[in-house]
Design an enzyme around this catalytic site. Structure first.
Site, mmCIF file in Angstrom:
data_model
loop_
_atom_site.group_PDB
_atom_site.id
_atom_site.type_symbol
_atom_site.label_atom_id
_atom_site.label_comp_id
_atom_site.label_asym_id
_atom_site.label_seq_id
_atom_site.Cartn_x
_atom_site.Cartn_y
_atom_site.Cartn_z
ATOM 1 N N SER A 223 30.576 -104.134 -123.754
ATOM 2 C CA SER A 223 31.563 -104.123 -122.935
ATOM 3 C C SER A 223 33.052 -103.725 -123.544
ATOM 4 O O SER A 223 33.163 -104.148 -124.635
ATOM 5 C CB SER A 223 31.874 -105.522 -122.237
ATOM 6 O OG SER A 223 31.874 -106.354 -123.222
ATOM 7 N N GLU A 226 38.957 -101.390 -120.279
ATOM 8 C CA GLU A 226 39.096 -100.630 -119.473
ATOM 9 C C GLU A 226 38.077 -99.225 -119.449
ATOM 10 O O GLU A 226 37.900 -98.472 -118.428
ATOM 11 C CB GLU A 226 40.588 -100.024 -119.732
ATOM 12 C CG GLU A 226 41.625 -100.291 -118.757
ATOM 13 C CD GLU A 226 42.590 -101.263 -119.637
ATOM 14 O OE1 GLU A 226 43.579 -100.868 -119.908
ATOM 15 O OE2 GLU A 226 42.420 -102.609 -119.554
ATOM 16 N N GLY A 254 33.152 -110.691 -118.683
ATOM 17 C CA GLY A 254 31.840 -110.411 -119.801
ATOM 18 C C GLY A 254 30.780 -111.395 -119.108
ATOM 19 O O GLY A 254 29.660 -111.023 -119.280
ATOM 20 N N ASP A 255 30.814 -112.544 -118.861
ATOM 21 C CA ASP A 255 29.949 -113.402 -118.236
ATOM 22 C C ASP A 255 29.465 -112.983 -116.786
ATOM 23 O O ASP A 255 28.312 -113.067 -116.610
ATOM 24 C CB ASP A 255 30.552 -114.880 -118.009
ATOM 25 C CG ASP A 255 31.421 -115.539 -119.557
ATOM 26 O OD1 ASP A 255 30.703 -115.238 -120.459
ATOM 27 O OD2 ASP A 255 32.074 -116.240 -119.162
#
Lengths: 320, 320
Positions: A223, A226, A254-255
């Site tokens: 990840s 942007e 992210g989770d």
């Protein structure tokens, strides 16, 4: 899209926290502030993953060690939230994580207590609890940091447990634990770009991802805030999924991506494009929510809006 | 000097807190900070007073309401500290107070949760607990703010209870509660100069103190940070006690002054000079300690070093 996972998403959070979120009119260092009662949540990456999976209607079970009065609060909140869970009681008090949200300045100041060490027998008990809940699981997710003194083999052992059970395994962590999970042959790793470069010592995201693939990881999803997410697999061109930037709270984004990847892997989804579409959409839907572990209900509409592009193998990715 | 109190110092803290003190290498608003486990203390002004009294070898009993898991932590810490106490269990969770000490910047950022309301029956139970522990008490101290929805008569009722028992009563609070305590005829009030001017609306400390005396207070001791403390009594010239400025943590300095005044009143000390000497010395000894509720062991040496001067009745006191 509707997915049909073969079993529940089993998340393991070895270093959970009780998350306290306070609204502060204006945070002034050195000043005394009056705050109202906090939003109190059982937190930690694996908990956020399980919450998102549960919210989207898929089955989830969260496993974590808890201790002390903070552990009691953790357990009480988790029961109230309705997320299925199995907690291993340990002697050390569950750590606190405090967030002070200053809406005026548009910024959040976070204070994370370090996790207290567990005893060797407590690590064994936690692993045993994971093993018990692997029955009927469609995927195993190990997420977050590990407390001081954790066995170096903790995440590798989870990967092997999942393999023995025939389930895919996702590990979302950083540092040496990320490398160890790659060595153990985790099916999917999801570092952010900072964690990837830091753990591998690589100069570019592509090189860092290749290091994890070479060590044994099946898929690496990175990840990049942007720039969206990059998905790497050995011998395949990298793919990038993105959405126009959304304003909000990136904590837990992210989770949410891991939750999407977990449900997809549990449903047998292999397509890089589908994985990226789900992960980017759920991640953006998490940014739209004030607290981690929640998706904005628009997430199904965001999935088709995700742009997925295929890069050439030789193409230079952003460095950091 | 050694005092011989006629009984224990009974402190009442209607709005206690569990105090969490964290060391932060550098507090940066908007950043994520890693902190180690906090110093955890049963806190609140009356608790600090009782701790200081207990540390100096005089008898003390701390009364407070507690609730929730934070209340369990409060009770556990208080038992471990050895300070005698009697706690009234209430439904509302005890509030937290978090202090982040940034040694590099030499400043502490504090976040105080607001106290949660108690039920009417819980206020009665708390007052009853005070009444029980007045047996054998040499002085009653009501200290600190009151939680939202507190009966306006809470501090006046404490004053009346002490009067009925024949014990002197000290109230250390602010706002309307300070005025109500004066109206009830509290033996001693100890606002700081900000609290005094704010509650009375007076332009000078002398005028503010006179307002409290006119309303019915026996003695008013006003703490003025570097200027030391002023003691006012009707018809007597004001006296000022001071020591050269000491560097340290002023949190809890006022509570240490109240502890000194409480032990002195319990021992029948009436001399304004003696009261000021003890209050200023103990207050300075508290500044030398990192946490509230503790005195630097040099406090007996500071007592003779305090300068006490008598002002003329007409003399102008500092305005703010």
């Amino acid at each position: 899209m509707t997915l049909y996972p073969r079993g529940h998403v089993l998340t393991v959070t070895a270093n959970p926290a009780i998350d306290l979120t306070y609204a502060v009119p204006r945070l002034i260092p050195g000043a005394s502030h009056r705050v109202s009662a906090p939003l109190q949540r059982a937190g930690g990456k694996g908990l956020n993953v399980a919450r998102v999976v549960h919210q989207t209607g898929y089955p989830a079970v969260a496993v974590a060690p808890i201790g002390g009065t903070a552990g009691d609060e953790f357990s009480t909140e988790l029961s109230a939230s309705g997320v299925p869970h199995a907690l291993a009681e340990v002697a050390a008090a569950t750590r606190r994580s405090m967030a002070f949200v200053d809406r005026e300045a548009g910024q959040t100041s976070i204070f994370n207590e370090a996790g207290r060490p567990l005893a060797a027998t407590e690590w064994s008990a936690l692993t045993l609890l994971v093993e018990e809940h692997l029955a009927g699981a469609g995927v195993l997710v190990g997420a977050g940091s590990l407390p001081e003194g954790a066995p170096a083999d903790f995440y590798p052992a989870l990967v092997r447990l999942a393999q023995a059970h025939g389930s895919p395994c996702i590990i979302d962590t950083s540092g040496a634990a990320l490398l160890a999970a790659a060595d153990a042959g985790a099916d999917l790793l999801k570092p952010n770009h900072h964690e990837l470069l830091e753990a591998t010592g690589a100069a570019t995201i592509a090189d860092g991802a290749q290091t994890l693939l070479d060590r044994g990881a099946g898929t690496v999803v990175v990840s990049c805030a942007e720039a969206g997410m990059y998905l790497y697999r050995t011998g395949q061109p990298p793919q990038q999924g993105s959405l126009p930037r959304v304003a909000g709270n990136p904590t837990g984004a992210g989770d949410a991506a891991v939750a999407a990847l977990a449900v997809a892997l549990a449903a047998g989804v292999a397509s890089a494009e589908t994985l990226l579409r789900l992960a980017v959409a759920w991640s953006a839907a998490a940014v739209l929510m004030p607290a981690a572990g929640e998706l904005h209900p628009s997430y199904p509409d965001l999935e088709p809006a995700v742009t997925v592009i295929q890069h050439h193998l030789s193409e230079q990715e952003p460095g950091a």
